[in-house]
Enzyme design. Structure first.
Site, short mmCIF file in Angstrom:
data_model
loop_
_atom_site.label_atom_id
_atom_site.label_comp_id
_atom_site.label_asym_id
_atom_site.label_seq_id
_atom_site.Cartn_x
_atom_site.Cartn_y
_atom_site.Cartn_z
N LYS A 1 4.55 0.09 -5.44
CA LYS A 1 3.74 1.22 -5.11
C LYS A 1 3.09 2.37 -5.50
O LYS A 1 2.15 2.79 -5.68
CB LYS A 1 2.84 0.22 -3.87
N ARG B 1 -2.81 -5.13 11.58
CA ARG B 1 -2.72 -4.53 10.47
C ARG B 1 -2.63 -6.54 9.99
O ARG B 1 -3.76 -7.07 10.54
CB ARG B 1 -1.63 -4.22 9.24
C1 PLP Z 1 3.85 -0.34 1.40
C2 PLP Z 1 4.68 -2.20 1.48
C3 PLP Z 1 5.67 -2.38 2.36
C4 PLP Z 1 6.81 -0.84 1.29
O1 PLP Z 1 6.54 -0.05 2.81
P1 PLP Z 1 7.75 1.17 2.79
O2 PLP Z 1 7.31 2.22 4.13
O3 PLP Z 1 7.33 1.56 1.53
O4 PLP Z 1 8.90 0.45 3.00
C5 PLP Z 1 6.28 -3.46 2.72
N1 PLP Z 1 5.74 -4.63 2.98
C6 PLP Z 1 4.48 -4.25 2.74
C7 PLP Z 1 3.22 -5.32 3.03
C8 PLP Z 1 3.76 -3.28 2.30
O5 PLP Z 1 2.41 -3.20 2.29
#
Ligand code: PLP
Length: 352
Positions: free
Chosen positions: A35, A128
């Site tokens: 993302k 969350r």
């Molecule tokens: C964005 C996200 C990740 C990746 O997070 P990082 O901190 O960039 O490693 C992993 N799992 C979920 C559910 C996310 O929303």
């Protein structure tokens, strides 16, 4: 045309490869999260070349961009009711926490003649997404009544809203819940997903609880940093991304604005320190493209003074370099700026 966000594909590949290997030694597979660079297929291909077999994103639109790449696609944001049809079409697995949505996925999958894999998220304190531990079994009982969704595993997300650090305690709890589910329902879960880049330090220090079978690295492979404590990870590149901007004005000016100080472009009342005259460069990038606090000039003898929507002002007084109008200056980007730059249509993306 500038600004340019440059991605070094070789460095991305090497980072993924190191993380995949480290995790593999602990029987943990990884889904790399795309993302932060809006799932640019060229960058995603480098991630696959580095050894990732799964790509994960929070947006179905991004998974659509990846449809021709040879990897399993995962939607890691709890899906919207309005996207379940595309979800079933473009994702092989999705993360869920709401029965109402899971039932809608079941309907959509039935209509498309598919069975869709889901991972049930459990909230272990970060507040969350996720069902509470006490509700896991009751939710799974309902999932088992559906014919076109398959419970693939359990997952947790930490250090995102509540800032909760993954530990042997909370990830141990996830493993216990997974074991309890397997016993209660006499089944085997195919995945226990233990978090994002903030969980990576437990792999490095050998404390990841056995039974966690998957991690979802994002920032750690992109910026070479774990996110529980913000430490650089040895052996990883921290400079996979470079922001380049062009100088449009360069003049010696005062450090103190002249006149009565009101509000800046964003409604804040600014304060200034009088450093006398300084050599100031304006780079054609602004708050619409980046967060100036999330940038670091590669020329360490220059300082970012601030930015309005489209102008980034840099103090170049003490630099060893002689800059001119038209010169291109480079910056390291932090996560927040990477997200914005990748999203902005004003920023040219170059990857090589
Ligand atoms: C964005 C996200 C990740 C990746 O997070 P990082 O901190 O960039 O490693 C992993 N799992 C979920 C559910 C996310 O929303």
């Amino acid at each position: 045309m500038y600004p340019v966000l440059k991605t070094d594909l070789k460095k991305i590949r090497e980072n993924v490869s190191i993380i995949a290997k480290k995790c593999g030694e602990k029987d943990i597979d990884i889904m790399c999260v795309t993302k932060a660079f809006c799932a640019d297929p060229k960058v995603a291909q480098a991630v696959i070349d580095g050894g990732a077999t799964m790509l994960a994103d929070s947006r179905v639109q991004n998974l659509m961009k990846l449809k021709d790449l040879n990897a399993k696609k995962v939607l890691i944001r709890i899906p919207m009711m309005s996207e379940v049809e595309n979800l079933v079409k473009y994702a092989d697995l999705s993360f869920n926490s709401e029965l109402k949505t899971i039932k809608a996925i079941d309907e959509a999958a039935k209509a498309l003649g598919k069975v869709h894999d889901i991972l049930l998220m459990v909230d272990l304190g970060d507040l969350r997404e996720g069902v509470l531990p006490k509700d896991v079994n009751a939710t799974i009982e309902e999932i088992f009544k559906l014919e076109n969704v398959n419970l693939y595993g359990l997952g947790v997300n930490l250090t995102c809203y509540g800032g909760i650090i993954p530990s042997t305690t909370n990830l141990g709890q996830l493993v216990e819940i997974a074991a309890d589910v397997e016993k209660t329902f006499d089944m085997k879960l195919q995945m226990v997903s233990g978090g994002n880049s903030s969980s990576y330090y437990l792999v490095e220090n050998g404390q990841m609880p056995a039974g966690v079978t998957n991690l979802r690295p994002g920032e750690v492979y992109l910026l070479g940093r774990e996110t529980a404590y913000g430490n650089a990870v040895e052996g990883l590149h921290e400079d996979c991304f470079t922001l380049q901007g062009q100088i449009v004005e360069l003049k010696e000016k005062d450090s103190m604005p002249k006149g009565e100080i009101g509000m800046d472009a964003f409604g804040n009342v600014p304060t200034f320190e009088d450093k006398g005259k300084m050599l100031r460069a304006i780079v054609a990038i602004g708050q619409q493209d980046v967060r100036p606090g999330d940038l670091a000039p590669r020329d360490q003898k220059t300082d970012i003074l601030g930015a309005s929507s489209d102008h980034l002002i840099i103090d170049i007084t003490h630099s060893d370099k002689t800059y001119q109008v038209g010169d291109v200056v480079e910056f390291d980007v932090e996560y927040g700026s990477l997200l914005m730059l990748a999203t902005s249509e004003y920023v040219t993306k170059v990857s090589e």
